[in-house]
Motif scaffolding. Structure first.
Motif, mmCIF file in Angstrom:
data_model
loop_
_atom_site.group_PDB
_atom_site.id
_atom_site.type_symbol
_atom_site.label_atom_id
_atom_site.label_comp_id
_atom_site.label_asym_id
_atom_site.label_seq_id
_atom_site.Cartn_x
_atom_site.Cartn_y
_atom_site.Cartn_z
ATOM 1 N N ALA A 22 0.264 -1.508 -0.376
ATOM 2 C CA ALA A 22 0.522 -0.062 -0.097
ATOM 3 C C ALA A 22 0.898 1.069 -0.266
ATOM 4 C CB ALA A 22 -1.019 0.033 1.014
ATOM 5 N N THR A 63 1.234 5.051 0.735
ATOM 6 C CA THR A 63 -0.016 6.551 0.648
ATOM 7 C C THR A 63 0.314 7.389 0.117
ATOM 8 O OG1 THR A 63 1.880 7.591 2.546
ATOM 9 C CG2 THR A 63 0.721 5.160 3.228
ATOM 10 N N GLN A 76 3.852 0.019 3.188
ATOM 11 C CA GLN A 76 3.751 -0.642 3.618
ATOM 12 C C GLN A 76 3.498 -1.684 2.907
ATOM 13 O OE1 GLN A 76 3.790 -1.567 7.176
ATOM 14 N NE2 GLN A 76 3.602 -3.198 6.802
ATOM 15 N N SER A 98 2.045 -5.182 2.908
ATOM 16 C CA SER A 98 1.379 -5.950 3.861
ATOM 17 C C SER A 98 1.848 -7.449 3.415
ATOM 18 C CB SER A 98 0.091 -5.753 3.250
ATOM 19 O OG SER A 98 -0.214 -6.413 1.832
ATOM 20 N N LEU A 146 -7.039 -12.600 -6.179
ATOM 21 C CA LEU A 146 -7.720 -13.112 -6.171
ATOM 22 C C LEU A 146 -9.477 -12.772 -5.674
ATOM 23 C CD1 LEU A 146 -9.039 -16.331 -7.158
ATOM 24 C CD2 LEU A 146 -8.100 -17.574 -5.453
ATOM 25 N N MET A 147 -8.800 -12.358 -4.526
ATOM 26 C CA MET A 147 -10.377 -12.017 -3.879
ATOM 27 C C MET A 147 -10.297 -10.654 -4.094
ATOM 28 S SD MET A 147 -7.290 -11.271 -2.541
ATOM 29 C CE MET A 147 -6.470 -10.983 -1.000
ATOM 30 N N GLU A 148 -10.605 -9.564 -5.097
ATOM 31 C CA GLU A 148 -10.636 -8.223 -5.289
ATOM 32 C C GLU A 148 -12.094 -7.735 -5.762
ATOM 33 O OE1 GLU A 148 -8.564 -6.314 -4.367
ATOM 34 O OE2 GLU A 148 -7.595 -8.396 -3.379
ATOM 35 N N ARG A 149 -12.111 -6.556 -5.624
ATOM 36 C CA ARG A 149 -13.514 -6.510 -5.736
ATOM 37 C C ARG A 149 -13.310 -5.966 -7.092
ATOM 38 N NH1 ARG A 149 -15.495 -2.447 -0.781
ATOM 39 N NH2 ARG A 149 -13.576 -1.200 -1.225
ATOM 40 N N ASN A 150 -14.448 -4.678 -7.414
ATOM 41 C CA ASN A 150 -13.266 -4.458 -8.890
ATOM 42 C C ASN A 150 -12.576 -3.646 -9.651
ATOM 43 O OD1 ASN A 150 -16.172 -4.456 -9.776
ATOM 44 N ND2 ASN A 150 -17.084 -2.668 -9.047
ATOM 45 N N GLU A 151 -11.553 -3.100 -7.958
ATOM 46 C CA GLU A 151 -10.122 -2.991 -8.415
ATOM 47 C C GLU A 151 -9.586 -3.616 -7.169
ATOM 48 O OE1 GLU A 151 -10.787 1.400 -7.252
ATOM 49 O OE2 GLU A 151 -11.733 2.040 -9.414
ATOM 50 N N GLY A 154 -7.227 -3.997 -4.044
ATOM 51 C CA GLY A 154 -6.838 -2.792 -2.522
ATOM 52 C C GLY A 154 -5.880 -2.602 -2.441
ATOM 53 N N PHE A 155 -4.472 -3.056 -3.486
ATOM 54 C CA PHE A 155 -2.724 -2.941 -3.145
ATOM 55 C C PHE A 155 -2.034 -3.134 -3.812
ATOM 56 C CE2 PHE A 155 -4.387 -7.324 -2.040
ATOM 57 C CZ PHE A 155 -3.670 -7.922 -3.435
ATOM 58 N N LEU A 182 -18.200 -14.613 -7.258
ATOM 59 C CA LEU A 182 -18.077 -13.702 -6.563
ATOM 60 C C LEU A 182 -18.637 -12.580 -7.192
ATOM 61 C CD1 LEU A 182 -16.021 -13.400 -3.926
ATOM 62 C CD2 LEU A 182 -14.585 -13.218 -5.216
ATOM 63 N N ARG A 185 -18.819 -7.959 -6.654
ATOM 64 C CA ARG A 185 -18.950 -6.951 -7.051
ATOM 65 C C ARG A 185 -19.963 -6.383 -7.704
ATOM 66 N NH1 ARG A 185 -15.989 -8.745 -10.907
ATOM 67 N NH2 ARG A 185 -15.208 -10.954 -9.321
ATOM 68 N N VAL A 234 -13.466 -9.810 2.361
ATOM 69 C CA VAL A 234 -13.067 -8.605 1.660
ATOM 70 C C VAL A 234 -13.108 -7.771 2.308
ATOM 71 C CG1 VAL A 234 -12.450 -7.763 -0.692
ATOM 72 C CG2 VAL A 234 -13.751 -10.510 -0.316
ATOM 73 N N LEU A 280 -9.979 -5.835 3.861
ATOM 74 C CA LEU A 280 -9.100 -4.085 3.465
ATOM 75 C C LEU A 280 -9.728 -3.031 4.881
ATOM 76 C CD1 LEU A 280 -10.926 -3.512 0.195
ATOM 77 C CD2 LEU A 280 -9.108 -3.803 0.346
ATOM 78 N N GLN A 307 -6.149 -4.529 6.747
ATOM 79 C CA GLN A 307 -4.172 -3.651 5.340
ATOM 80 C C GLN A 307 -4.106 -2.298 6.055
ATOM 81 O OE1 GLN A 307 -4.635 -5.361 2.139
ATOM 82 N NE2 GLN A 307 -3.106 -4.076 0.436
ATOM 83 N N LEU A 337 -2.861 -2.154 8.616
ATOM 84 C CA LEU A 337 -1.685 -2.140 8.860
ATOM 85 C C LEU A 337 -0.338 -1.151 8.339
ATOM 86 C CD1 LEU A 337 -0.463 -5.795 6.568
ATOM 87 C CD2 LEU A 337 -0.275 -4.949 9.274
ATOM 88 N N VAL A 338 -0.845 -0.093 7.192
ATOM 89 C CA VAL A 338 -0.583 0.626 7.386
ATOM 90 C C VAL A 338 -0.442 2.623 8.384
ATOM 91 C CG1 VAL A 338 -0.217 2.493 5.985
ATOM 92 C CG2 VAL A 338 -0.791 0.862 4.734
ATOM 93 N N CYS A 386 3.663 2.988 8.938
ATOM 94 C CA CYS A 386 3.924 3.690 8.678
ATOM 95 C C CYS A 386 3.446 5.144 9.850
ATOM 96 C CB CYS A 386 3.778 3.965 7.388
ATOM 97 S SG CYS A 386 3.851 2.441 6.284
ATOM 98 N N GLU A 439 -4.462 10.564 6.703
ATOM 99 C CA GLU A 439 -3.927 10.118 5.162
ATOM 100 C C GLU A 439 -2.492 11.016 4.584
ATOM 101 O OE1 GLU A 439 -7.303 11.380 3.116
ATOM 102 O OE2 GLU A 439 -7.892 10.571 4.592
#
Lengths: 246, 246
Positions: free
Chosen positions: A80, A82, A88, A90, A101-106, A108-109, B5, B9, B146, B150, B153, B156-157, B161, B241
């Motif tokens: 990820a 910033t 970071q 992960s 494999l377990m993403e939505r439309n986009e 996540g990292f 899945l 989505r 999912v 996220l 995740q 984790l950042v 960080c 952020e």
DNA sequence: CGACCCCTTGACATGCATCAAAGGGAGTGG
DNA sequence: CCACTCCCTTTGATGCATGTCAAGGGGTCG
């Protein structure tokens, strides 16, 4: 019996317990991954081999998640970024690992090649078709997700509770458990020190110092930069698992 | 269409984008959670209301995962304990949240009541039966997983960080987004400072100092210990952020 | 009113980050 | 084959953010 998540649990149970403690969990993780990998193999006709050079970006956070990937060879970092340029990592993905494999439309990292890597890419829509036809694939995906989940949770503990030496010890142990299941000692440290630092929430200097100190104590040996030998698993575990060693 | 899945989505897309940025993601998270909660409602005949007092343990890491829980009222902390007594709170669960759903045979973490809580418990086997009959439930579980993913995740950042003030800002913002979706300012800080510290990988003193500093800067106000007002969302977001605010 | 618990603030200590410079290792060109 | 260069690692010196230790403050409950 053929219910959904119960199958997952049956799978987990069916596996004979190899070693007590953390090693067992990783054994299960690998088990699920292999099963998942088998499932994906049926998609081979639709898959493509892709090569990425060291430090190339495979995909970015926010990209349309059109493909999942399996690693043939090499190492990938999932990270990820910033807005102000910090990052970071992960997790690192090794040969055999599946990601995206377990993403939505986009996604996540972001995924970046640590070394030159060879990947197999599976198109999203074909994966969807696969588990429309074979519901049990969903169980494997769930299982893999849960494993991934536990991994992240353990890493949260590392980042939230451990000091520099403990973090490095945890990292080395996990790496050794992922590559050889035995008490094997030789680790392939394909990622650079900076990547390890970004994974452990430290600076590169602190990682170096921790490694040096472990070397001085005889817990590890470094034949060369990208190879490392664990001489004293007990000492490392004591560090990583937070047992007071007075 | 009725694939596995892909439905997830589609659901995510179908939702009109409310607010740009992080808020959107949490909007989706809540969306999935509500859907999941609906599914569980069909299990009401088999569910039991359970009450736990402040600081009571709901279950321990390693306990047989016979039940999943939904929170009616109160706050729960999910945490990992290390052998030497340190702990990491991976997340807080608020009313409406579901936990213990994606476990294997054994829970992968402990759950403890932060305040007095009222829960609904769903027996594992009934859940299994439910999604044997209704495959689309699996999609919701996947979606929830999912989302949870996220969330971890992002955390984790935070742990890897961010400095103390940034961590506290991130925490407060997320809390506000989870409780009121609007730009509402009043937050119910049901957990104690020590719990916040254990969640953010800090000490209680550092959390106090960070809160005090934010108060001094006018970004927040604390009418009383367990309530907090966000006066300057912009400043908090800038901190959380990682935008340089020169 | 008093006791307890948690929060808050201050003083001090320390582990890690930062800054700086030297030390390999691998690839390239002479 | 050696020398050069670049990049990454390693080590050292110093400073700072956060941890630790200690004392006081404020709310709540009996």
């Amino acid at each position: 019996m053929s219910t959904m998540l119960s199958t997952l649990r049956v799978e987990a149970m069916a596996r004979a317990r190899p070693i007590p403690g953390r090693a067992m969990e990783d054994g299960e993780a690998r088990h699920h991954q292999i099963a998942l990998s088998e499932d994906l193999r049926t998609l081979d006709p639709f898959s493509t081999r892709v090569r990425f050079a060291r430090n190339e970006t495979i995909f970015c956070e926010g990209d349309s998640s059109d493909y999942a990937f399996k690693i043939i060879s090499g190492t990938v970092r999932l990270c990820a970024h910033t807005p102000d340029g910090r990052r970071q990592i992960s997790d690192f993905m090794l040969p055999g690992d599946v990601f995206g494999l377990m993403e939505r439309n986009e996604y996540g990292f972001s995924a970046e090649a640590v070394t030159d890597v060879m990947l197999v890419s599976y198109p999203r829509n074909k994966i969807d078709e696969l588990w429309a036809k074979k519901p049990q694939v969903v169980n494997r995906v769930l299982a893999a997700l849960v494993e991934h989940f536990l991994t992240m949770q353990r890493h949260l503990v590392v980042l939230g509770c451990q000091n520099a030496k403990e973090r490095v010890a945890s990292f080395l142990l996990r790496l050794s458990e992922r590559t050889q299941s035995g008490a094997g000692e030789r680790i392939d440290l394909s990622m650079g020190r900076q990547d390890i630092a970004s994974h452990l929430g430290l600076t590169i200097e602190t990682v170096c110092r921790a490694i040096s100190e472990l070397k001085r104590e005889g817990a590890i040996t470094t034949p060369n930069l990208h190879e490392l030998i664990l001489n004293n698993l007990g000492a490392l575990r004591a560090l990583a698992e937070g047992e007071s060693e007075d």
